[in-house]
Design a protein around this motif. Structure first.
Motif, mmCIF file in Angstrom:
data_model
loop_
_atom_site.group_PDB
_atom_site.id
_atom_site.type_symbol
_atom_site.label_atom_id
_atom_site.label_comp_id
_atom_site.label_asym_id
_atom_site.label_seq_id
_atom_site.Cartn_x
_atom_site.Cartn_y
_atom_site.Cartn_z
ATOM 1 N N GLU A 197 0.838 -1.199 0.000
ATOM 2 C CA GLU A 197 0.000 0.000 0.000
ATOM 3 C C GLU A 197 0.869 1.242 0.000
ATOM 4 O OE1 GLU A 197 -2.931 0.221 3.010
ATOM 5 O OE2 GLU A 197 -3.949 -1.627 2.421
ATOM 6 N N LEU A 198 0.437 2.242 -0.744
ATOM 7 C CA LEU A 198 1.139 3.514 -0.753
ATOM 8 C C LEU A 198 0.602 4.393 0.372
ATOM 9 C CD1 LEU A 198 1.185 4.265 -4.587
ATOM 10 C CD2 LEU A 198 2.989 3.236 -3.202
ATOM 11 N N PRO A 199 1.444 5.146 1.025
ATOM 12 C CA PRO A 199 0.993 5.961 2.163
ATOM 13 C C PRO A 199 0.181 7.173 1.719
ATOM 14 C CG PRO A 199 3.305 6.383 1.706
ATOM 15 C CD PRO A 199 2.897 5.244 0.807
ATOM 16 N N GLY A 200 -0.776 7.557 2.550
ATOM 17 C CA GLY A 200 -1.509 8.798 2.331
ATOM 18 C C GLY A 200 -2.701 8.671 1.409
ATOM 19 N N GLN A 201 -3.562 9.676 1.464
ATOM 20 C CA GLN A 201 -4.780 9.698 0.653
ATOM 21 C C GLN A 201 -4.505 9.951 -0.818
ATOM 22 O OE1 GLN A 201 -7.972 8.992 1.614
ATOM 23 N NE2 GLN A 201 -6.966 8.314 3.501
ATOM 24 N N VAL A 202 -3.323 10.462 -1.133
ATOM 25 C CA VAL A 202 -3.020 10.788 -2.533
ATOM 26 C C VAL A 202 -2.922 9.538 -3.397
ATOM 27 C CG1 VAL A 202 -1.885 12.987 -2.066
ATOM 28 C CG2 VAL A 202 -0.564 10.856 -1.956
ATOM 29 N N ALA A 203 -2.815 8.368 -2.754
ATOM 30 C CA ALA A 203 -2.744 7.124 -3.526
ATOM 31 C C ALA A 203 -4.118 6.680 -4.005
ATOM 32 C CB ALA A 203 -2.109 6.022 -2.684
ATOM 33 N N THR A 204 -5.166 7.327 -3.514
ATOM 34 C CA THR A 204 -6.529 6.983 -3.906
ATOM 35 C C THR A 204 -6.968 7.849 -5.085
ATOM 36 O OG1 THR A 204 -7.076 6.376 -1.647
ATOM 37 C CG2 THR A 204 -8.910 6.787 -3.113
ATOM 38 N N ARG A 205 -7.680 7.251 -6.005
ATOM 39 C CA ARG A 205 -8.197 7.990 -7.154
ATOM 40 C C ARG A 205 -9.563 7.419 -7.532
ATOM 41 N NH1 ARG A 205 -6.073 5.723 -12.929
ATOM 42 N NH2 ARG A 205 -6.314 3.501 -12.496
ATOM 43 N N SER A 206 -10.274 8.155 -8.378
ATOM 44 C CA SER A 206 -11.571 7.699 -8.869
ATOM 45 C C SER A 206 -11.470 7.350 -10.348
ATOM 46 C CB SER A 206 -12.639 8.782 -8.675
ATOM 47 O OG SER A 206 -12.926 8.968 -7.304
ATOM 48 N N LEU A 207 -12.330 6.438 -10.779
ATOM 49 C CA LEU A 207 -12.570 6.216 -12.192
ATOM 50 C C LEU A 207 -13.858 6.940 -12.549
ATOM 51 C CD1 LEU A 207 -11.779 2.394 -12.548
ATOM 52 C CD2 LEU A 207 -10.218 4.343 -12.763
ATOM 53 N N TYR A 208 -13.956 7.451 -13.767
ATOM 54 C CA TYR A 208 -15.075 8.304 -14.154
ATOM 55 C C TYR A 208 -15.732 7.799 -15.437
ATOM 56 C CZ TYR A 208 -12.603 11.598 -11.078
ATOM 57 O OH TYR A 208 -11.969 12.175 -10.019
ATOM 58 N N TYR A 209 -17.034 8.069 -15.560
ATOM 59 C CA TYR A 209 -17.685 7.926 -16.860
ATOM 60 C C TYR A 209 -18.052 9.323 -17.343
ATOM 61 C CZ TYR A 209 -22.362 8.362 -14.658
ATOM 62 O OH TYR A 209 -23.476 8.806 -13.970
ATOM 63 N N ILE A 210 -17.874 9.546 -18.637
ATOM 64 C CA ILE A 210 -18.153 10.864 -19.210
ATOM 65 C C ILE A 210 -19.092 10.713 -20.402
ATOM 66 C CG2 ILE A 210 -15.933 11.811 -18.469
ATOM 67 C CD1 ILE A 210 -14.950 11.578 -21.357
ATOM 68 N N TYR A 211 -19.856 11.767 -20.652
ATOM 69 C CA TYR A 211 -20.713 11.821 -21.825
ATOM 70 C C TYR A 211 -20.947 13.278 -22.189
ATOM 71 C CZ TYR A 211 -24.438 12.808 -18.425
ATOM 72 O OH TYR A 211 -25.195 13.359 -17.419
ATOM 73 N N HIS A 212 -21.356 13.517 -23.424
ATOM 74 C CA HIS A 212 -21.596 14.884 -23.887
ATOM 75 C C HIS A 212 -22.814 15.472 -23.168
ATOM 76 C CE1 HIS A 212 -18.775 15.184 -27.291
ATOM 77 N NE2 HIS A 212 -18.946 13.888 -27.384
ATOM 78 N N LYS A 213 -22.660 16.657 -22.602
ATOM 79 C CA LYS A 213 -23.780 17.308 -21.917
ATOM 80 C C LYS A 213 -24.936 17.595 -22.867
ATOM 81 C CE LYS A 213 -21.065 19.692 -18.354
ATOM 82 N NZ LYS A 213 -20.609 21.015 -17.849
ATOM 83 N N ASN A 214 -24.622 17.967 -24.087
ATOM 84 C CA ASN A 214 -25.660 18.351 -25.046
ATOM 85 C C ASN A 214 -26.073 17.207 -25.963
ATOM 86 O OD1 ASN A 214 -25.620 21.027 -24.078
ATOM 87 N ND2 ASN A 214 -23.905 21.542 -25.415
ATOM 88 N N TYR A 215 -25.578 16.032 -25.682
ATOM 89 C CA TYR A 215 -25.910 14.857 -26.511
ATOM 90 C C TYR A 215 -27.209 14.242 -26.005
ATOM 91 C CZ TYR A 215 -24.891 10.749 -29.376
ATOM 92 O OH TYR A 215 -24.924 9.761 -30.321
ATOM 93 N N ILE A 216 -28.118 13.934 -26.918
ATOM 94 C CA ILE A 216 -29.387 13.309 -26.528
ATOM 95 C C ILE A 216 -29.136 11.822 -26.312
ATOM 96 C CG2 ILE A 216 -31.766 12.843 -27.195
ATOM 97 C CD1 ILE A 216 -31.665 15.345 -28.945
#
Length: 299
Positions: free
Chosen positions: A261-280
């Motif tokens: 394990e890496l020390p500290g909270q900086v070792a944590t990250r999120s994965l994201y889903y993205i989509y076009h805001k103006n896309y139907i």
């Protein structure tokens, strides 16, 4: 400039007659004339020269005819594609961790609930996913870093953690997971890094920076674009690496590598889903994104 005006113009050129063009489009001749006049006024150019016996196209008229033909053909092809599409298809572009470890986990379970929905998945690094999404080639993008482009909605769905992996050797088996130990391993051993553009590399760089370690202090022996290759290289004794805990799991369970394990909270990250805001978005695309969030909500 409207489709109906371009249709009238194309028909006049095709039939060389306002009367025949009107009959072909099932509209009145005055309407055809009005459409042509509106185009000429908007473009500030003469398109057709009418004589008592014939019609003559101006050079700009022929130029517009070619453009109008292409525009209308593209429109017709798109309408045909969408109206004849019988399968519910979701096009996804995903970075390495989501495509290799998230989707194989999620899609079989999603398919049990929605058997009529199908997927086409392409892989790139996180920056490549964003660039492809900018071209509107995909419905959803899955990435390992935040997207700053305001054209997209960027939503976290999975909490990941970066870990240090090493070969299974006595010198590493005897070490405890203390902060100074992890940092000493990084500085003293050859290290394999991800390629530029990956979310994993950005997370690793952020961790190293927070620990006060500069890249020029490390002995970087290779840069690779594939987590499986990195794990195999580490297992083979080429060096150590910082990768996703999700990606490291199977090799750790098989005792092919060690994980720290890496020390500290900086070792944590999120994965994201993205989509076009103006896309139907199609309803079943929304269904998938909602399922993705729910699936990992309590994990």
């Amino acid at each position: 400039m409207e489709f109906k005006q371009l249709e009238s113009f194309r028909a006049v050129v095709k039939y060389q007659s306002f009367t025949r063009a009107a009959k072909a489009l099932y509209i009145s001749q005055p309407t055809i004339s009005s459409h042509i006049r509106e185009l000429e006024e908007e473009l500030e150019s003469r398109l057709i020269v009418r004589t008592t016996k014939s019609l003559e196209m101006t050079p700009r008229g022929w130029e517009l005819y070619e453009c109008a033909s292409n525009i209308l053909r593209l429109r017709d092809d798109l309408k045909k594609k969408w109206t004849t599409e019988t399968k519910k298809m979701i096009h996804i572009c995903a970075s390495t961790i989501p495509s290799s470890y998230i989707l194989p986990e999620v899609l079989p379970e999603f398919g049990k609930i929605f058997p009529d929905i199908y997927f086409i998945v392409n892989q790139s690094d996180s920056q490549g996913v964003i660039e492809r999404m900018e071209k509107e080639e995909y419905d959803v993008g899955l990435i390992g870093m935040p997207c700053q482009d305001e054209a997209f909605s960027c939503n976290p769905f999975y909490k990941d953690r970066m870990v240090l992996i090493t070969p299974v050797r006595e010198e590493f088996l005897s070490l405890s997971e203390k902060e100074h130990t992890v940092l000493e391993i990084l500085v003293k051993n050859p290290i394999i890094m991800r390629e530029n553009g990956s979310g994993s590399l950005k997370s690793a760089d952020f961790f190293l920076e927070s620990m006060g370690i500069r890249e020029d202090e490390l002995s970087v022996v290779a840069r690779m674009n594939d987590q499986e290759s990195i794990k195999n290289m580490v297992a083979g004794g080429l060096g150590v690496s910082i990768i996703s805990e999700k990606a490291a799991k199977n090799f750790v369970e098989e005792k092919r590598i060690l994980s720290f394990e890496l020390p500290g909270q900086v070792a944590t990250r999120s994965l994201y889903y993205i989509y076009h805001k103006n896309y139907i978005l199609k309803p079943y695309v929304k269904e998938f994104m909602q399922y993705l969030e729910k699936y990992y909500k309590n994990q």
